[in-house]
Scaffold this motif. Sequence first.
Motif, PDB file in Angstrom:
ATOM      1  N   VAL A  97      64.739 -71.275  -3.785  1.00  0.00           N
ATOM      2  CA  VAL A  97      65.596 -71.030  -2.624  1.00  0.00           C
ATOM      3  C   VAL A  97      65.196 -69.723  -1.942  1.00  0.00           C
ATOM      4  O   VAL A  97      65.011 -69.672  -0.715  1.00  0.00           O
ATOM      5  CB  VAL A  97      67.088 -70.980  -3.031  1.00  0.00           C
ATOM      6  CG1 VAL A  97      67.948 -70.589  -1.833  1.00  0.00           C
ATOM      7  CG2 VAL A  97      67.532 -72.341  -3.572  1.00  0.00           C
ATOM      8  N   LYS A  98      65.057 -68.675  -2.723  1.00  0.00           N
ATOM      9  CA  LYS A  98      64.638 -67.386  -2.162  1.00  0.00           C
ATOM     10  C   LYS A  98      63.267 -67.507  -1.527  1.00  0.00           C
ATOM     11  O   LYS A  98      63.014 -66.968  -0.435  1.00  0.00           O
ATOM     12  CB  LYS A  98      64.624 -66.321  -3.252  1.00  0.00           C
ATOM     13  CG  LYS A  98      64.213 -64.940  -2.748  1.00  0.00           C
ATOM     14  CD  LYS A  98      64.229 -63.913  -3.876  1.00  0.00           C
ATOM     15  CE  LYS A  98      63.773 -62.549  -3.376  1.00  0.00           C
ATOM     16  NZ  LYS A  98      63.776 -61.541  -4.478  1.00  0.00           N
ATOM     17  N   ALA A  99      62.355 -68.213  -2.186  1.00  0.00           N
ATOM     18  CA  ALA A  99      60.996 -68.384  -1.651  1.00  0.00           C
ATOM     19  C   ALA A  99      61.027 -69.096  -0.309  1.00  0.00           C
ATOM     20  O   ALA A  99      60.289 -68.727   0.620  1.00  0.00           O
ATOM     21  CB  ALA A  99      60.146 -69.163  -2.648  1.00  0.00           C
ATOM     22  N   ALA A 100      61.872 -70.111  -0.180  1.00  0.00           N
ATOM     23  CA  ALA A 100      61.963 -70.851   1.081  1.00  0.00           C
ATOM     24  C   ALA A 100      62.504 -69.971   2.199  1.00  0.00           C
ATOM     25  O   ALA A 100      62.002 -70.000   3.328  1.00  0.00           O
ATOM     26  CB  ALA A 100      62.847 -72.082   0.906  1.00  0.00           C
ATOM     27  N   LEU A 101      63.535 -69.175   1.900  1.00  0.00           N
ATOM     28  CA  LEU A 101      64.143 -68.317   2.920  1.00  0.00           C
ATOM     29  C   LEU A 101      63.182 -67.209   3.364  1.00  0.00           C
ATOM     30  O   LEU A 101      63.063 -66.926   4.562  1.00  0.00           O
ATOM     31  CB  LEU A 101      65.440 -67.717   2.391  1.00  0.00           C
ATOM     32  CG  LEU A 101      66.562 -68.715   2.082  1.00  0.00           C
ATOM     33  CD1 LEU A 101      67.752 -67.995   1.441  1.00  0.00           C
ATOM     34  CD2 LEU A 101      67.002 -69.452   3.337  1.00  0.00           C
ATOM     35  N   VAL A 102      62.503 -66.593   2.400  1.00  0.00           N
ATOM     36  CA  VAL A 102      61.552 -65.532   2.745  1.00  0.00           C
ATOM     37  C   VAL A 102      60.371 -66.103   3.521  1.00  0.00           C
ATOM     38  O   VAL A 102      59.940 -65.527   4.531  1.00  0.00           O
ATOM     39  CB  VAL A 102      61.072 -64.805   1.472  1.00  0.00           C
ATOM     40  CG1 VAL A 102      59.953 -63.822   1.796  1.00  0.00           C
ATOM     41  CG2 VAL A 102      62.237 -64.076   0.806  1.00  0.00           C
ATOM     42  N   THR A 103      59.856 -67.232   3.052  1.00  0.00           N
ATOM     43  CA  THR A 103      58.732 -67.871   3.755  1.00  0.00           C
ATOM     44  C   THR A 103      59.132 -68.258   5.173  1.00  0.00           C
ATOM     45  O   THR A 103      58.361 -68.071   6.123  1.00  0.00           O
ATOM     46  CB  THR A 103      58.264 -69.124   2.984  1.00  0.00           C
ATOM     47  OG1 THR A 103      57.827 -68.734   1.682  1.00  0.00           O
ATOM     48  CG2 THR A 103      57.119 -69.807   3.707  1.00  0.00           C
ATOM     49  N   GLY A 104      60.341 -68.795   5.328  1.00  0.00           N
ATOM     50  CA  GLY A 104      60.808 -69.179   6.662  1.00  0.00           C
ATOM     51  C   GLY A 104      60.931 -67.999   7.600  1.00  0.00           C
ATOM     52  O   GLY A 104      60.587 -68.091   8.785  1.00  0.00           O
ATOM     53  N   THR A 105      61.405 -66.868   7.078  1.00  0.00           N
ATOM     54  CA  THR A 105      61.526 -65.666   7.910  1.00  0.00           C
ATOM     55  C   THR A 105      60.154 -65.158   8.342  1.00  0.00           C
ATOM     56  O   THR A 105      59.938 -64.809   9.511  1.00  0.00           O
ATOM     57  CB  THR A 105      62.285 -64.567   7.145  1.00  0.00           C
ATOM     58  OG1 THR A 105      63.572 -65.071   6.747  1.00  0.00           O
ATOM     59  CG2 THR A 105      62.467 -63.335   8.007  1.00  0.00           C
TER      60      THR A 105
END
Length: 291
Positions: A159-167
């Motif tokens: 979840v954190k990886a997806a949010l950071v990657t998206g940003t």
Amino acid sequence: MRHTAKGLLAFLLLSFGLAWGSVLVVRVVADMAPVNPLAQLPMAFSPAVAAVVVRRWVTREGFHDAGLRLRVRGAGRYYLAAWVGPVLVVAAAVGLAAALGLYRPDVALLRRILPGADLAAPVALALVLAAPVLALPLFWGEEFGWRGYLQRRVSPHPVKAALVTGTIWAVWHYPLVLTDYLGGPNPLLELGTWTLLTVAQAVILAWLFLASGSVWVPCLAHAGNNLVIGSFSDSLLGDGAGLDPATVDLLHLVPLAAICAWILLTGRLRPVTADGADAPAAEAVGRTRAA
């Protein structure tokens, strides 16, 4: 410097440097509009170039977790979701706009913007569905970098990886948003809605990648985001209904946020190990750090 940090830094410097540098060259030297698809090609492939360089020469970790296999048999349902999903998002956004009184259905407009709309309806729909499949290789340029490399290493927690990657993915697009890519009256507002939209898409693409084990599944969804949601829906709601880009983004964000909520609340954003599938993200990060 740890192996992972070294690779991440090199990847970000290369992907941002190549992308933003290409926008500068296109805009200043070639005097081309960045919205021109040909002008976007160097930028679109910069994450893949960065990932290849880092994997091959910087960290020398190879391509074991890049998800390059198609996995059509095992990931068929995810390919279907990636293919049909953007059409459903468009339908939901247009329906919401109509319910809010922002859009009035216009058959004449639909015929002007829908490829083959002067033909039978099934033919027109087939052309819309065929476009992402035909353009799928073009979107490997981004997905091999963002999902195939960065998402695996920015955090062991999906979840954190997806949010950071998206940003990061959203910020990477900023030179386009701040030029003429959106063409709206309020660039700063559009920057905010664009970021929210991109992060929501990143969560969905992260799920498709981890669940399928193939980078080609998010490639297909990304193609649908751009060619179906981005082109068709923007023409219908933006050019046709006269809505500004920020409002169109928010209309798209409602169904995308609902999908994200379903993914997160049901715990679907996690690595899925099947026969022959890639190792979970946490294991991949662990191997990289130990290299």
